[in-house]
Motif scaffolding. Structure first.
Motif, mmCIF file in Angstrom:
data_model
loop_
_atom_site.group_PDB
_atom_site.id
_atom_site.type_symbol
_atom_site.label_atom_id
_atom_site.label_comp_id
_atom_site.label_asym_id
_atom_site.label_seq_id
_atom_site.Cartn_x
_atom_site.Cartn_y
_atom_site.Cartn_z
ATOM 1 N N GLU A 67 0.914 -1.202 0.159
ATOM 2 C CA GLU A 67 0.215 -0.029 0.077
ATOM 3 C C GLU A 67 0.862 1.287 0.052
ATOM 4 O O GLU A 67 0.425 2.228 -0.225
ATOM 5 C CB GLU A 67 -0.955 -0.012 1.075
ATOM 6 N N ALA A 68 2.111 1.129 0.145
ATOM 7 C CA ALA A 68 3.123 2.260 0.412
ATOM 8 C C ALA A 68 3.731 2.271 -1.191
ATOM 9 O O ALA A 68 3.661 1.435 -2.289
ATOM 10 C CB ALA A 68 4.087 1.963 1.426
ATOM 11 N N PRO A 69 4.310 3.263 -1.508
ATOM 12 C CA PRO A 69 5.025 3.685 -2.674
ATOM 13 C C PRO A 69 6.130 2.381 -2.591
ATOM 14 O O PRO A 69 6.746 2.133 -1.813
ATOM 15 C CB PRO A 69 5.844 5.211 -2.506
ATOM 16 N N HIS A 70 6.458 2.223 -4.078
ATOM 17 C CA HIS A 70 7.441 0.996 -4.067
ATOM 18 C C HIS A 70 8.710 1.338 -3.714
ATOM 19 O O HIS A 70 9.614 0.437 -3.378
ATOM 20 C CB HIS A 70 7.350 0.688 -5.613
ATOM 21 N N GLU A 71 9.239 2.749 -3.561
ATOM 22 C CA GLU A 71 10.373 3.046 -2.908
ATOM 23 C C GLU A 71 10.759 2.708 -1.512
ATOM 24 O O GLU A 71 12.025 2.524 -1.001
ATOM 25 C CB GLU A 71 10.570 4.552 -2.997
ATOM 26 N N LEU A 72 9.529 2.460 -0.586
ATOM 27 C CA LEU A 72 9.682 2.244 0.591
ATOM 28 C C LEU A 72 10.328 0.615 0.738
ATOM 29 O O LEU A 72 11.407 0.392 1.384
ATOM 30 C CB LEU A 72 8.429 2.101 1.409
ATOM 31 N N ARG A 73 9.726 -0.040 -0.049
ATOM 32 C CA ARG A 73 10.332 -1.321 -0.236
ATOM 33 C C ARG A 73 11.896 -1.435 -0.538
ATOM 34 O O ARG A 73 12.732 -2.131 -0.199
ATOM 35 C CB ARG A 73 9.553 -2.233 -1.097
ATOM 36 N N GLU A 74 11.972 -0.571 -1.739
ATOM 37 C CA GLU A 74 13.404 -0.353 -2.186
ATOM 38 C C GLU A 74 14.497 -0.077 -1.209
ATOM 39 O O GLU A 74 15.431 -0.904 -1.373
ATOM 40 C CB GLU A 74 13.361 0.562 -3.357
ATOM 41 N N VAL A 75 13.983 1.084 -0.380
ATOM 42 C CA VAL A 75 15.104 1.450 0.554
ATOM 43 C C VAL A 75 15.206 0.089 1.779
ATOM 44 O O VAL A 75 16.424 0.020 2.136
ATOM 45 C CB VAL A 75 14.476 2.817 1.287
#
Length: 258
Positions: A67-75
């Motif tokens: 549910e969050a921007p994919h950048e959160l997982r990326e970081v």
């Protein structure tokens, strides 16, 4: 003669200094607005001090990663990668169990947002972010490294070293407790890290330099060798003397010009 445009924008509770050399005047405002927006967006995603940030919501269990921007997982995945690469010197999980990616978010955010500066068509540019610096282009830039004993804005105070960025070195990150006291922890002991007064790392990628500076500050001497194996260069302020001076060590390729 080089025409340099210089300004400061604020985001993530800190100033970001931007210099653009020989930029297209018609494109400067738009490029800076997009750069600034990128930093503000990063704060909205990753801030631990904003209850409505995506990271805060994820840590509370109010949302899942999907549910969050994919950048959160990326970081978060990058944090795990650096934990392994640094032998645990970098660890985004604090002693209390809270996930805190702050040790690389600033460098990551600057790297991501700076892509918008290309729209200004500058021959060269630089971003300074409270101890972290990213440059692009062919112009060599001399950057002073602040004395770790100076708190607040170090502008106008003596520096511990001057390095030249450009060419082989386009990124510089500095980590220590001068501006935010006791915010770096030793992942092994879980206690405040006291290995060095300050650590600076020079390389070609600001996210990488940011993570390794944090890792060395937190993990101590055992992490330094691993950083050097990755062609990074380091400056270590190792401690203060009774007379108010300090000891320092640098790697053989450290780009000092003093």
């Amino acid at each position: 003669m080089t025409d340099t445009f210089r300004t400061t924008v604020h985001a993530m509770a800190m100033p970001f200094v931007v210099e653009l050399d020989d930029a297209d005047p018609a494109e400067i405002d738009g490029a800076l607005a997009q750069f600034h927006a990128g930093l503000v967006w990063a704060d909205e995603v990753f801030s631990l001090w904003k209850e409505d940030s995506y990271l805060s919501g994820y840590l509370r269990g109010d949302l899942v990663l999907e549910e969050a921007p994919h950048e959160l997982r990326e970081v978060l995945e990058a944090c795990e990668w650096y934990r392994e690469a640094t032998g645990g010197g970098f660890d985004a999980r604090r002693k209390d169990g809270v996930l805190d990616p702050t040790g690389l978010v600033k460098g990551w955010a600057v790297t991501r947002a700076s892509r918008h500066l290309r729209a200004a068509r500058a021959a060269d540019w630089m971003v300074g972010a409270s101890g972290d610096v990213l440059v692009a282009g062919n112009r060599p830039r001399r950057i002073g490294i602040a004395d770790p004993r100076v708190t607040g804005d170090p502008t106008g105070t003596p520096v511990v070293d001057v390095v030249e960025l450009g060419g082989a070195f386009t990124a510089l990150a500095t980590s220590g407790g001068a501006q935010v006291v006791d915010h770096i922890w030793d992942p092994v002991t879980g206690e405040t890290a006291r290995h060095y007064m300050q650590v600076s790392v020079a390389g070609r990628d600001l996210t990488e330099c940011d993570a390794w500076a944090t890792a060395i500050a937190g993990g101590g001497p055992r992490v330094v060798a691993a950083a050097l194996e990755r062609d990074l260069e380091v400056l270590l302020i190792t401690g203060g003397r009774f007379d108010g001076t300090y000891d320092a060590q640098s790697s053989p390729g450290w780009p000092s010009v003093r």
